[in-house]
Design a protein around this motif. Structure first.
Motif, PDB file in Angstrom:
ATOM      1  N   ALA A  62       0.810  -1.224   0.000  1.00  0.00           N
ATOM      2  CA  ALA A  62       0.000   0.000   0.000  1.00  0.00           C
ATOM      3  C   ALA A  62       0.838   1.266   0.000  1.00  0.00           C
ATOM      4  CB  ALA A  62      -0.927  -0.003   1.219  1.00  0.00           C
ATOM      5  N   TYR A  63       2.085   1.158   0.422  1.00  0.00           N
ATOM      6  CA  TYR A  63       2.885   2.371   0.619  1.00  0.00           C
ATOM      7  C   TYR A  63       4.301   2.127   0.092  1.00  0.00           C
ATOM      8  CZ  TYR A  63       5.058   6.323   3.088  1.00  0.00           C
ATOM      9  OH  TYR A  63       5.738   7.463   3.389  1.00  0.00           O
ATOM     10  N   ALA A  64       4.834   3.086  -0.641  1.00  0.00           N
ATOM     11  CA  ALA A  64       6.205   2.990  -1.144  1.00  0.00           C
ATOM     12  C   ALA A  64       7.142   3.639  -0.125  1.00  0.00           C
ATOM     13  CB  ALA A  64       6.330   3.677  -2.502  1.00  0.00           C
ATOM     14  N   TYR A  65       7.921   2.820   0.553  1.00  0.00           N
ATOM     15  CA  TYR A  65       8.806   3.305   1.612  1.00  0.00           C
ATOM     16  C   TYR A  65      10.132   3.798   1.031  1.00  0.00           C
ATOM     17  CZ  TYR A  65       5.637   0.823   4.750  1.00  0.00           C
ATOM     18  OH  TYR A  65       4.528   0.394   5.425  1.00  0.00           O
ATOM     19  N   PRO A  66      10.662   4.895   1.552  1.00  0.00           N
ATOM     20  CA  PRO A  66      12.028   5.286   1.174  1.00  0.00           C
ATOM     21  C   PRO A  66      12.956   4.090   1.362  1.00  0.00           C
ATOM     22  CG  PRO A  66      11.027   6.971   2.540  1.00  0.00           C
ATOM     23  CD  PRO A  66      10.079   5.808   2.551  1.00  0.00           C
ATOM     24  N   SER A  67      13.796   3.815   0.348  1.00  0.00           N
ATOM     25  CA  SER A  67      14.478   2.525   0.342  1.00  0.00           C
ATOM     26  C   SER A  67      15.987   2.637   0.119  1.00  0.00           C
ATOM     27  CB  SER A  67      13.886   1.646  -0.771  1.00  0.00           C
ATOM     28  OG  SER A  67      14.499   0.372  -0.783  1.00  0.00           O
ATOM     29  N   ALA A  68      16.671   1.720   0.782  1.00  0.00           N
ATOM     30  CA  ALA A  68      18.065   1.418   0.450  1.00  0.00           C
ATOM     31  C   ALA A  68      18.218  -0.092   0.429  1.00  0.00           C
ATOM     32  CB  ALA A  68      19.014   2.052   1.463  1.00  0.00           C
ATOM     33  N   GLU A 263       5.968  -7.741  14.789  1.00  0.00           N
ATOM     34  CA  GLU A 263       6.878  -6.669  15.176  1.00  0.00           C
ATOM     35  C   GLU A 263       7.096  -5.692  14.018  1.00  0.00           C
ATOM     36  OE1 GLU A 263      11.128  -6.157  17.543  1.00  0.00           O
ATOM     37  OE2 GLU A 263      10.327  -8.154  17.135  1.00  0.00           O
ATOM     38  N   LEU A 264       7.200  -6.245  12.791  1.00  0.00           N
ATOM     39  CA  LEU A 264       7.362  -5.385  11.615  1.00  0.00           C
ATOM     40  C   LEU A 264       6.141  -4.488  11.412  1.00  0.00           C
ATOM     41  CD1 LEU A 264       8.887  -7.941   9.047  1.00  0.00           C
ATOM     42  CD2 LEU A 264      10.072  -6.018  10.120  1.00  0.00           C
ATOM     43  N   LYS A 265       4.956  -5.024  11.703  1.00  0.00           N
ATOM     44  CA  LYS A 265       3.717  -4.264  11.474  1.00  0.00           C
ATOM     45  C   LYS A 265       3.631  -3.007  12.335  1.00  0.00           C
ATOM     46  CE  LYS A 265       1.000  -8.241   9.930  1.00  0.00           C
ATOM     47  NZ  LYS A 265      -0.044  -9.236  10.286  1.00  0.00           N
ATOM     48  N   LYS A 266       4.362  -2.993  13.437  1.00  0.00           N
ATOM     49  CA  LYS A 266       4.362  -1.802  14.297  1.00  0.00           C
ATOM     50  C   LYS A 266       4.961  -0.584  13.587  1.00  0.00           C
ATOM     51  CE  LYS A 266       4.968  -4.599  18.494  1.00  0.00           C
ATOM     52  NZ  LYS A 266       5.912  -4.916  19.607  1.00  0.00           N
ATOM     53  N   HIS A 267       5.704  -0.829  12.519  1.00  0.00           N
ATOM     54  CA  HIS A 267       6.416   0.261  11.846  1.00  0.00           C
ATOM     55  C   HIS A 267       5.838   0.568  10.467  1.00  0.00           C
ATOM     56  CE1 HIS A 267       9.429   0.013  15.028  1.00  0.00           C
ATOM     57  NE2 HIS A 267       9.353  -1.306  14.887  1.00  0.00           N
ATOM     58  N   ILE A 268       4.684   0.005  10.162  1.00  0.00           N
ATOM     59  CA  ILE A 268       4.033   0.266   8.880  1.00  0.00           C
ATOM     60  C   ILE A 268       3.722   1.752   8.747  1.00  0.00           C
ATOM     61  CG2 ILE A 268       1.828  -0.030   7.670  1.00  0.00           C
ATOM     62  CD1 ILE A 268       1.854  -2.953   8.447  1.00  0.00           C
ATOM     63  N   GLY A 269       3.997   2.284   7.568  1.00  0.00           N
ATOM     64  CA  GLY A 269       3.685   3.685   7.285  1.00  0.00           C
ATOM     65  C   GLY A 269       4.758   4.668   7.687  1.00  0.00           C
ATOM     66  N   ARG A 270       5.794   4.208   8.354  1.00  0.00           N
ATOM     67  CA  ARG A 270       6.867   5.110   8.788  1.00  0.00           C
ATOM     68  C   ARG A 270       7.972   5.161   7.742  1.00  0.00           C
ATOM     69  NH1 ARG A 270       8.345   3.549  14.936  1.00  0.00           N
ATOM     70  NH2 ARG A 270      10.237   4.605  14.195  1.00  0.00           N
ATOM     71  N   ASN A 271       8.566   6.313   7.564  1.00  0.00           N
ATOM     72  CA  ASN A 271       9.628   6.466   6.572  1.00  0.00           C
ATOM     73  C   ASN A 271      10.873   5.667   6.926  1.00  0.00           C
ATOM     74  OD1 ASN A 271       8.172   8.063   4.855  1.00  0.00           O
ATOM     75  ND2 ASN A 271       9.082   9.996   5.522  1.00  0.00           N
ATOM     76  N   ILE A 275      14.798   0.769   8.088  1.00  0.00           N
ATOM     77  CA  ILE A 275      15.781   0.796   9.171  1.00  0.00           C
ATOM     78  C   ILE A 275      15.339  -0.137  10.289  1.00  0.00           C
ATOM     79  CG2 ILE A 275      16.944   2.247  10.871  1.00  0.00           C
ATOM     80  CD1 ILE A 275      17.731   2.917   8.033  1.00  0.00           C
ATOM     81  N   GLU A 276      14.060  -0.033  10.662  1.00  0.00           N
ATOM     82  CA  GLU A 276      13.529  -0.890  11.723  1.00  0.00           C
ATOM     83  C   GLU A 276      13.484  -2.348  11.285  1.00  0.00           C
ATOM     84  OE1 GLU A 276      12.976   0.028  14.796  1.00  0.00           O
ATOM     85  OE2 GLU A 276      13.656   2.037  14.250  1.00  0.00           O
TER      86      GLU A 276
END
Length: 397
Positions: A62-68, A263-271, A275-276
């Motif tokens: 649903a969301y394109a996260y800033p990526s490395a 645990e990953l779902k806690k960080h959904i939507g964050r830029n 990192i997390e």
């Protein structure tokens, strides 16, 4: 014309290599599928104004996260081809360019083997590189392996004559190292091994110039990552996941259990999602190592087996057209290593094998990792084949 062509054996082998790859392209490659894996997803986001970003299944893409997650080397390799809107044309151009790179690999392997083994070995090496199924396959698939092959041989051509290099050559060596790290982040380990070895041998100047050049080349990517994540990301954010896949309570290659996903779902939507994600997977991998040290020790040997012999989890490796040539190359490479035994002459090849094995143990070994390593096995295998044929000739005469 054809008579002159076949009198020039290496040219004939290169032409043959191109023909074989073109035949594979026309018969087996699906040229109408637009599947460029994460590289293509990042490119689509980049071209649509979303920046260097990547979506994940954790939130249904649903969301394109800033990526490395993927280093930018192969992404930007593909970028010019994306301006061709017709998928068939684009794919043909991508694979034709990779076939040309593959042909250059055949030539570079020949030059390297001819110079540091023998002329006959060089021709055998070129022949093997032209016909082995995995080398034909990678020229017609999406991924940076072909670029990696070219870079590895170029680096060895420099390192084998490091005593004769001038300052400008060290800058070029650093440029190749830096470029390869942009394609395969883990290659920084080989740079580290080279640097330690060079300093131990009192080759301070080559080491410093090389590593300085690499730092300068990688700086734009690191600055971008710090600006985007407000955190120092030297190479990529996929190391934690790959570390976990090599060190988890279940099986090599596992992607995680429900507790990891929660645990990953806690960080959904964050830029800073990547990192997390990187931290979570790395912490879980370290937890597995602490709780199951004995199992981890044994699994290390299984990973080495996957790298050097066969990874049975991939059905393609069980194909006899792949397995038999692969085992023969390994056997003759061992023979070649024994017969050419010289740390002084071949230490940078030996160090490459050590590096490849360490990467497999630290993370895990997919079949393509064996293909990436095999480009350095080929010269030794070719010498082993040449030595074996000479023995047979002597006995039969």
């Amino acid at each position: 014309m054809f008579k002159n062509l076949f009198q020039n054996k290496i040219l004939a082998i290169i032409v043959f290599a191109v023909i074989v790859r073109l035949i594979y392209l026309l018969i087996f490659a699906d040229l109408r599928i637009e599947n460029y894996f994460e590289y293509g997803d990042i490119l689509k986001n980049l071209l649509s104004g979303k920046g260097y970003s990547l979506a994940y299944q954790i939130d249904g893409f649903a969301y394109a996260y800033p990526s490395a997650y993927m280093p930018p080397g192969y992404v930007f390799f593909l970028l010019p081809f994306m301006f061709f809107k017709e998928i068939l044309v684009r794919n043909i151009l991508i694979f034709l360019f990779q076939i040309l790179l593959s042909a250059s690999t055949v030539y570079l392997v020949y030059k390297f083997t001819e110079k540091y083994f023998s002329r006959n070995s060089g021709l055998i090496a070129a022949g093997l590189t032209s016909i082995l199924p995995e080398f034909v396959y990678v020229a017609n698939t999406i991924g940076p392996t072909i670029v990696y092959h070219v870079g590895i041989i170029l680096i060895l051509l420099y390192l084998y004559r490091i005593e004769l290099l001038r300052a400008k050559d060290y800058f070029l060596l650093g440029g190749i190292f830096g470029t390869l790290i942009y394609f395969r982040s883990e290659f920084v380990l080989y740079l580290l091994i080279f640097t330690i070895t060079a300093i131990a041998a009192r080759k301070i100047k080559p080491a410093l110039i090389t590593i300085f050049t690499v730092i300068v080349l990688l700086l734009p990517w690191q600055i971008r990552n710090y600006a985007v994540f407000d955190s120092y990301v030297p190479l990529s954010t996929s190391g934690g996941l790959n570390f976990y896949r090599g060190h988890n309570p279940y099986s090599i290659g596992d992607w995680g259990d429900e507790s990891v996903f929660n645990e990953l779902k806690k960080h959904i939507g964050r830029n800073d999602y990547e990192i997390e994600m990187n931290r979570i997977y790395f912490d879980r991998g370290m937890e597995t190592i602490r709780h199951q040290p004995g199992r981890e020790f044994l699994i290390s040997f299984e990973k080495i087996f996957h790298l050097w012999i066969i990874n049975p989890s991939d059905a393609r490796t069980k194909n006899l057209f792949y397995l038999l040539p692969s085992l023969l190359v390994l056997l003759f490479a061992i023979l070649g290593i024994i017969k050419t035994d010289s740390w002084q002459k071949h230490k940078y090849s030996y160090l490459f094998f050590i590096y490849s094995t360490l990467i497999a143990v630290i993370f895990f070994a997919l079949p393509r990792y064996q293909t990436m390593m095999k480009i350095v096995l080929i010269p030794f295998a070719s010498y082993g084949i040449d030595w074996f044929l000479n023995i047979i000739r002597r006995r039969t005469s």
